[in-house]
Motif scaffolding. Structure first.
Motif, short mmCIF file in Angstrom:
data_model
loop_
_atom_site.label_atom_id
_atom_site.label_comp_id
_atom_site.label_asym_id
_atom_site.label_seq_id
_atom_site.Cartn_x
_atom_site.Cartn_y
_atom_site.Cartn_z
N LEU A 129 -12.65 11.37 -11.10
CA LEU A 129 -12.95 10.85 -12.44
C LEU A 129 -14.44 10.96 -12.77
CD1 LEU A 129 -10.65 7.70 -12.46
CD2 LEU A 129 -10.26 9.87 -13.63
N GLY A 130 -15.20 11.59 -11.88
CA GLY A 130 -16.62 11.81 -12.16
C GLY A 130 -17.57 10.92 -11.38
N PHE A 131 -17.04 9.97 -10.63
CA PHE A 131 -17.90 9.15 -9.78
C PHE A 131 -18.28 9.99 -8.58
CE2 PHE A 131 -15.82 6.06 -12.34
CZ PHE A 131 -16.63 4.94 -12.37
N GLY A 132 -19.37 9.65 -7.95
CA GLY A 132 -19.78 10.38 -6.76
C GLY A 132 -20.27 9.42 -5.70
N PHE A 133 -20.15 9.85 -4.48
CA PHE A 133 -20.64 9.04 -3.37
C PHE A 133 -22.16 9.15 -3.34
CE2 PHE A 133 -22.09 8.65 1.04
CZ PHE A 133 -21.66 7.36 1.29
N VAL A 134 -22.80 8.02 -3.30
CA VAL A 134 -24.25 7.96 -3.16
C VAL A 134 -24.53 7.05 -1.97
CG1 VAL A 134 -26.41 7.29 -4.26
CG2 VAL A 134 -24.59 8.29 -5.63
N ALA A 135 -25.32 7.52 -1.05
CA ALA A 135 -25.60 6.76 0.17
C ALA A 135 -26.49 5.55 -0.15
CB ALA A 135 -26.26 7.65 1.21
N LEU A 136 -25.87 4.51 -0.70
CA LEU A 136 -26.60 3.28 -1.05
C LEU A 136 -26.60 2.29 0.10
CD1 LEU A 136 -25.18 2.71 -4.64
CD2 LEU A 136 -27.33 3.78 -3.99
N ASP A 137 -25.68 2.43 1.01
CA ASP A 137 -25.54 1.51 2.13
C ASP A 137 -25.96 2.24 3.40
OD1 ASP A 137 -24.81 -0.29 4.08
OD2 ASP A 137 -22.66 -0.10 3.73
N PRO A 138 -27.14 1.93 3.94
CA PRO A 138 -27.61 2.65 5.13
C PRO A 138 -26.70 2.46 6.34
CG PRO A 138 -29.21 0.99 4.44
CD PRO A 138 -28.08 0.96 3.46
N THR A 139 -25.87 1.42 6.33
CA THR A 139 -24.97 1.20 7.46
C THR A 139 -23.71 2.05 7.35
OG1 THR A 139 -23.73 -0.60 6.41
CG2 THR A 139 -25.73 -1.22 7.62
N GLY A 140 -23.45 2.59 6.16
CA GLY A 140 -22.27 3.41 5.95
C GLY A 140 -20.97 2.63 5.93
N LYS A 141 -21.03 1.32 5.71
CA LYS A 141 -19.84 0.47 5.76
C LYS A 141 -19.08 0.41 4.44
CE LYS A 141 -21.56 -2.49 9.43
NZ LYS A 141 -21.97 -3.83 9.81
N THR A 142 -19.67 0.92 3.37
CA THR A 142 -18.98 0.85 2.08
C THR A 142 -18.59 2.24 1.60
OG1 THR A 142 -20.94 1.07 0.69
CG2 THR A 142 -20.37 -1.15 1.42
N ARG A 143 -17.68 2.27 0.65
CA ARG A 143 -17.26 3.52 0.02
C ARG A 143 -17.80 3.60 -1.41
NH1 ARG A 143 -12.60 1.41 2.37
NH2 ARG A 143 -11.69 2.71 3.99
N ARG A 144 -18.84 2.86 -1.70
CA ARG A 144 -19.34 2.75 -3.08
C ARG A 144 -19.50 4.12 -3.72
NH1 ARG A 144 -23.24 -1.72 -5.28
NH2 ARG A 144 -21.20 -2.69 -5.26
N ARG A 145 -19.01 4.21 -4.95
CA ARG A 145 -19.15 5.38 -5.79
C ARG A 145 -19.96 4.99 -7.01
NH1 ARG A 145 -17.16 7.20 -1.51
NH2 ARG A 145 -15.79 8.99 -1.52
N VAL A 146 -20.73 5.92 -7.56
CA VAL A 146 -21.61 5.64 -8.68
C VAL A 146 -21.45 6.72 -9.74
CG1 VAL A 146 -24.03 5.42 -9.38
CG2 VAL A 146 -23.28 4.41 -7.24
N LEU A 147 -21.49 6.30 -10.98
CA LEU A 147 -21.47 7.20 -12.13
C LEU A 147 -22.70 6.90 -12.97
CD1 LEU A 147 -19.61 9.22 -13.85
CD2 LEU A 147 -19.10 7.17 -15.17
N LYS A 148 -23.49 7.91 -13.27
CA LYS A 148 -24.68 7.72 -14.12
C LYS A 148 -24.22 7.45 -15.54
CE LYS A 148 -28.70 10.14 -15.79
NZ LYS A 148 -28.68 11.25 -16.71
#
Length: 171
Positions: free
Chosen positions: A150-169
């Motif tokens: 849907l246009g979201f992308g993975f951005v490495a916001l969590d240095p631990t890598g524990k989340t799957r957070r996706r971000v859309l500008k």
């Protein structure tokens, strides 16, 4: 099917809404039934309902989503999404916190329709008061891939890598 997007109100028949029995559906139902109105009244989130325009006196809830203000530490991966360099420690945006589609409407891309409505609302909020992104925290890898589509992308916001957070500008 035509629908209207309405801000959650106590007059809505929230108890009639259900996402069914899939894993995680109970949590989505529980949020709408028991927590959404209180969180909205406390200013923690705004809950938007897609209601059937053709419904009788009590509109049928087709689905819903919640938006909350959030901020994240400004890391290089997020800085790359911004149109200019900023020196802030944090950058603000919005979190698509909950999203649910009622059982009769599942499998007809209502989820995608609700995400599009959430993006439009987040862009309105951005225009009124700022916010650089819309984030979502998918519960599993299948949902993460769906949001990617849907246009979201993975951005490495969590240095631990524990989340799957996706971000859309936004914008």
């Amino acid at each position: 099917m035509a629908f209207t997007l309405e801000r959650l109100h106590e007059s809505h028949d929230m108890r009639a809404f259900t996402c069914g029995r899939r894993p995680g559906a109970g949590e989505i139902d529980c949020y709408l039934h028991e927590h959404a109105l209180a969180e909205q009244n406390a200013g923690l989130a705004t809950v938007w309902l897609a209601v059937d325009d053709r419904a009788p006196a009590v509109p049928c809830i087709l689905g819903y989503f919640s938006l909350s203000p959030t901020s994240v530490r400004l890391m290089p991966a997020l800085q790359d999404l911004l149109p200019l360099r900023v020196s802030y420690a944090q950058v603000g945006g919005y979190l698509l916190g909950r999203l649910g589609v009622a059982v009769p409407y599942q499998g007809s891309d209502w989820g995608g329709t609700l995400v599009a409505a959430a993006i439009a609302k987040a862009n309105q909020l951005r225009d009124d008061g700022g916010g650089a992104f819309l984030a979502v925290d998918p519960k599993n890898d299948r949902l993460a891939q769906w949001y990617d589509g849907l246009g979201f992308g993975f951005v490495a916001l969590d240095p631990t890598g524990k989340t799957r957070r996706r971000v859309l500008k936004l914008g």
